[in-house]
Design a protein around this motif. Structure first.
Motif, PDB file in Angstrom:
ATOM      1  N   SER A 148      47.068  17.548  38.428  1.00  0.00           N
ATOM      2  CA  SER A 148      47.078  17.165  39.839  1.00  0.00           C
ATOM      3  C   SER A 148      46.529  15.757  39.959  1.00  0.00           C
ATOM      4  O   SER A 148      46.068  15.173  38.983  1.00  0.00           O
ATOM      5  N   GLY A 149      46.554  15.247  41.159  1.00  0.00           N
ATOM      6  CA  GLY A 149      45.989  13.925  41.403  1.00  0.00           C
ATOM      7  C   GLY A 149      47.027  12.831  41.364  1.00  0.00           C
ATOM      8  O   GLY A 149      48.225  13.073  41.454  1.00  0.00           O
ATOM      9  N   GLY A 150      46.553  11.620  41.227  1.00  0.00           N
ATOM     10  CA  GLY A 150      47.425  10.460  41.299  1.00  0.00           C
ATOM     11  C   GLY A 150      47.612  10.038  42.747  1.00  0.00           C
ATOM     12  O   GLY A 150      47.118  10.682  43.672  1.00  0.00           O
ATOM     13  N   GLY A 173      50.500  14.857  43.220  1.00  0.00           N
ATOM     14  CA  GLY A 173      51.309  15.846  42.510  1.00  0.00           C
ATOM     15  C   GLY A 173      51.081  15.920  41.019  1.00  0.00           C
ATOM     16  O   GLY A 173      51.699  16.735  40.340  1.00  0.00           O
ATOM     17  N   GLY A 174      50.213  15.075  40.480  1.00  0.00           N
ATOM     18  CA  GLY A 174      49.953  15.100  39.049  1.00  0.00           C
ATOM     19  C   GLY A 174      51.074  14.452  38.259  1.00  0.00           C
ATOM     20  O   GLY A 174      51.828  13.627  38.753  1.00  0.00           O
ATOM     21  N   SER A 185      38.765  22.860  34.639  1.00  0.00           N
ATOM     22  CA  SER A 185      39.370  21.701  35.293  1.00  0.00           C
ATOM     23  C   SER A 185      38.638  20.457  34.815  1.00  0.00           C
ATOM     24  O   SER A 185      37.409  20.390  34.867  1.00  0.00           O
ATOM     25  N   LEU A 186      39.405  19.508  34.344  1.00  0.00           N
ATOM     26  CA  LEU A 186      38.882  18.207  33.939  1.00  0.00           C
ATOM     27  C   LEU A 186      39.267  17.243  35.058  1.00  0.00           C
ATOM     28  O   LEU A 186      40.427  16.846  35.179  1.00  0.00           O
ATOM     29  N   VAL A 187      38.291  16.920  35.888  1.00  0.00           N
ATOM     30  CA  VAL A 187      38.541  16.216  37.136  1.00  0.00           C
ATOM     31  C   VAL A 187      38.091  14.767  37.019  1.00  0.00           C
ATOM     32  O   VAL A 187      36.965  14.485  36.604  1.00  0.00           O
ATOM     33  N   ASP A 203      42.520   8.233  42.924  1.00  0.00           N
ATOM     34  CA  ASP A 203      43.926   8.277  42.512  1.00  0.00           C
ATOM     35  C   ASP A 203      44.138   8.399  41.007  1.00  0.00           C
ATOM     36  O   ASP A 203      45.098   7.854  40.457  1.00  0.00           O
ATOM     37  N   ARG A 204      43.256   9.125  40.356  1.00  0.00           N
ATOM     38  CA  ARG A 204      43.425   9.388  38.927  1.00  0.00           C
ATOM     39  C   ARG A 204      43.849  10.843  38.751  1.00  0.00           C
ATOM     40  O   ARG A 204      43.929  11.600  39.710  1.00  0.00           O
ATOM     41  N   PHE A 205      44.133  11.232  37.514  1.00  0.00           N
ATOM     42  CA  PHE A 205      44.702  12.547  37.259  1.00  0.00           C
ATOM     43  C   PHE A 205      43.671  13.566  36.796  1.00  0.00           C
ATOM     44  O   PHE A 205      42.713  13.229  36.103  1.00  0.00           O
TER      45      PHE A 205
END
Length: 162
Positions: free
Chosen positions: A66-68, A72-73, A146-148, A153-155
């Motif tokens: 996820s993210g970006g 949407g990853g 989860s690696l957050v 805006d990173r993944f």
């Protein structure tokens, strides 16, 4: 008769769980044996994660990202993250152990556990998002890791324990 049926049902359930665990571990394939051969003391003489709030050791299968900018990853670019004591990790893509490395803990009061994934191979050689954007906050809930990314805006990568 009811006790026999109950005992039989429990036995079948236990066998099914055992076979399921064996199957998931075998999905990692020969890469797991290669990873197991990496000495636990290759990077750290002691277990630097033993007093941390989460136990991240184990074999993890990527389930999503996820993210970006759009949230949407991205399409996952590896299948398994293997982590063993003394903060040793391995990454499996297409059944191959593409790299091993060490996890470094970053002391930051804003996070329960902030880590860096430091690969043995140059990131340009392996081309994985997790290694290009290697700073991650660790979050574990039941059997999900989860690696957050800590900011902007990173993944993020989401994994399930095998």
């Amino acid at each position: 008769m009811k006790k026999i049926i109950t005992a039989g049902s429990v036995l079948i359930l236990l066998v099914a769980l055992f076979v399921s665990c064996q199957k998931e571990e075998s999905e990692v394939g020969p890469a797991l044996d290669i990873f197991k051969a990496v000495p636990a003391t290759k990077y750290h003489a002691t277990d630097i994660l033993k007093d941390k709030p989460y136990n991240i050791y184990g074999n993890w299968r990527v389930v999503s990202t996820s993210g970006g900018i759009h949230g949407g990853g991205y399409t996952p670019d590896f299948e398994y993250l293997l982590i063993k004591p003394n903060a040793v990790f391995g990454i499996v893509r297409n059944g191959e152990l593409v790299t091993t490395g060490k996890i470094e803990v970053i002391n930051d009061p804003d996070f329960d556990m902030l880590v860096h994934f430091v690969s043995d191979k140059p990131t340009s050689e392996i081309n994985l998002h997790l290694l290009h954007d290697f700073e991650k906050s660790v979050e574990i809930h039941a059997d999900t890791l989860s690696l957050v990314s800590p900011c902007c805006d990173r993944f993020d990568t989401h994994l399930k324990k095998l």
